[in-house]
Design a protein around this motif. Sequence first.
Motif, short mmCIF file in Angstrom:
data_model
loop_
_atom_site.label_atom_id
_atom_site.label_comp_id
_atom_site.label_asym_id
_atom_site.label_seq_id
_atom_site.Cartn_x
_atom_site.Cartn_y
_atom_site.Cartn_z
N SER A 190 7.84 2.28 1.49
CA SER A 190 7.79 1.53 2.74
C SER A 190 6.42 0.90 2.94
N ARG A 191 5.37 1.66 2.63
CA ARG A 191 4.02 1.12 2.77
C ARG A 191 3.80 -0.01 1.78
N ARG A 192 4.31 0.16 0.56
CA ARG A 192 4.15 -0.89 -0.45
C ARG A 192 4.90 -2.16 -0.02
N ALA A 193 6.12 -1.97 0.52
CA ALA A 193 6.90 -3.12 0.96
C ALA A 193 6.19 -3.84 2.11
N ARG A 194 5.62 -3.09 3.02
CA ARG A 194 4.90 -3.70 4.13
C ARG A 194 3.67 -4.44 3.63
N LEU A 195 2.94 -3.82 2.69
CA LEU A 195 1.76 -4.46 2.12
C LEU A 195 2.13 -5.72 1.36
N HIS A 196 3.25 -5.66 0.63
CA HIS A 196 3.71 -6.83 -0.12
C HIS A 196 4.09 -7.97 0.83
N GLN A 197 4.72 -7.62 1.94
CA GLN A 197 5.14 -8.63 2.90
C GLN A 197 3.93 -9.35 3.50
N ILE A 198 2.85 -8.62 3.71
CA ILE A 198 1.66 -9.22 4.30
C ILE A 198 0.89 -10.05 3.28
N ILE A 199 0.74 -9.53 2.06
CA ILE A 199 -0.12 -10.17 1.07
C ILE A 199 0.58 -11.29 0.33
N PHE A 200 1.85 -11.09 -0.05
CA PHE A 200 2.54 -12.05 -0.91
C PHE A 200 3.49 -12.97 -0.16
N THR A 208 -12.46 -8.75 -4.14
CA THR A 208 -12.20 -7.59 -5.00
C THR A 208 -11.24 -6.63 -4.32
N LEU A 209 -11.46 -6.38 -3.03
CA LEU A 209 -10.54 -5.53 -2.27
C LEU A 209 -9.16 -6.14 -2.22
N GLU A 210 -9.10 -7.45 -2.02
CA GLU A 210 -7.80 -8.13 -1.97
C GLU A 210 -7.07 -8.01 -3.30
N TYR A 211 -7.80 -8.14 -4.42
CA TYR A 211 -7.18 -8.03 -5.75
C TYR A 211 -6.60 -6.63 -5.96
N VAL A 212 -7.35 -5.61 -5.54
CA VAL A 212 -6.86 -4.23 -5.66
C VAL A 212 -5.60 -4.04 -4.81
N LEU A 213 -5.60 -4.59 -3.60
CA LEU A 213 -4.44 -4.47 -2.73
C LEU A 213 -3.23 -5.19 -3.32
N ARG A 214 -3.45 -6.30 -3.97
CA ARG A 214 -2.33 -7.00 -4.62
C ARG A 214 -1.73 -6.14 -5.73
N LEU A 215 -2.57 -5.46 -6.49
CA LEU A 215 -2.07 -4.57 -7.53
C LEU A 215 -1.27 -3.42 -6.93
N MET A 216 -1.71 -2.94 -5.78
CA MET A 216 -1.02 -1.83 -5.12
C MET A 216 0.28 -2.27 -4.45
N ALA A 217 0.39 -3.56 -4.13
CA ALA A 217 1.54 -4.04 -3.36
C ALA A 217 2.77 -4.29 -4.21
N VAL A 218 2.63 -4.32 -5.53
CA VAL A 218 3.77 -4.60 -6.41
C VAL A 218 4.11 -3.35 -7.21
N ARG A 219 5.40 -3.24 -7.56
CA ARG A 219 5.86 -2.06 -8.31
C ARG A 219 5.47 -2.13 -9.77
N GLN A 220 5.18 -3.34 -10.26
CA GLN A 220 4.77 -3.50 -11.65
C GLN A 220 3.43 -4.24 -11.67
N PRO A 221 2.33 -3.53 -11.44
CA PRO A 221 1.02 -4.18 -11.33
C PRO A 221 0.63 -4.97 -12.58
N TRP A 222 1.04 -4.49 -13.76
CA TRP A 222 0.64 -5.17 -14.99
C TRP A 222 1.24 -6.57 -15.06
N ARG A 223 2.46 -6.73 -14.55
CA ARG A 223 3.07 -8.06 -14.57
C ARG A 223 2.32 -9.02 -13.67
N TYR A 224 1.89 -8.53 -12.53
CA TYR A 224 1.09 -9.39 -11.66
C TYR A 224 -0.26 -9.70 -12.31
N ALA A 225 -0.90 -8.70 -12.92
CA ALA A 225 -2.23 -8.89 -13.51
C ALA A 225 -2.20 -9.91 -14.64
#
Length: 279
Positions: free
Chosen positions: A15-25, A78-95
Amino acid sequence: MPVSPSSEAPPPEDSRRARLHQIIFEADTFAGRAFDVTLMILIVVSVLTVSMETMRDLSPRTQSAMVVLEWVLTAVFTLEYVLRLMAVRQPWRYATSFFGIVDLLALLPTWLGLFIPGAQALLVVRVLRLLRIFRILKLARFLSEAERLTHALRASLRKIAVFLLSVGTIIVIVGSIMFVVEGPENGFTSLPVSMYWAVVTLTTVGYGDIAPRTALGQMIASLVMILGYGIIAVPTGIVTSELTANRFQHGVSTQACPACSAGGHDMDAKYCRVCGATL
């Protein structure tokens, strides 16, 4: 009465990841739109700061303020980049995606500047992050046109490759001929220099640093210049024909995949076109 698995609430972490994803992406909510608009402003400020740092007539106090502002913005990104990695279920694909690489490159110059003087000038790559403005402003029609142009360029890739190979062959041949006709005494001191002249002449740039002196060389140069005007129109014609033949009419959604952050999906897409996750 037992609760079926489909009706169970998602784990708090999801739920937290989905909320973070909704805000960032995403830009469908007020929080998401505010985040994106703020990010765009910070990117513009960052690019302006880097540009002003190269000005030699700034006072020491202004230069120091620019350096501090640059580091503050780098910390935010830098903080934003880390949050983007945390907001997706597959961080490597985003990276490893286009925007993931751009986001990382936007951070590295400042940190590299600690070891390589002058590396901060590469921070202008942050301007590429402004490409997200089409999604942020919900300009889906612009995204559709961009997708159509990308499709046409991909379809033209082989034709353009053949065209460039032909141009390269012409440059080698013309450069060799001019080396023999003009020779070192007229500035054509080597084959690479002669081919450089052929490139400049064929593209109708004409720097004038090297010019043929003999009548035969000038006649060859005239033919190369005329040939250059005809060659310039070829890539444009190739891409234009593909755009005309391309009937890509699907609308493009502004939504991003919650798993890998990929965009560019069809309006009625239910699954991600990259990783297959549910949209």
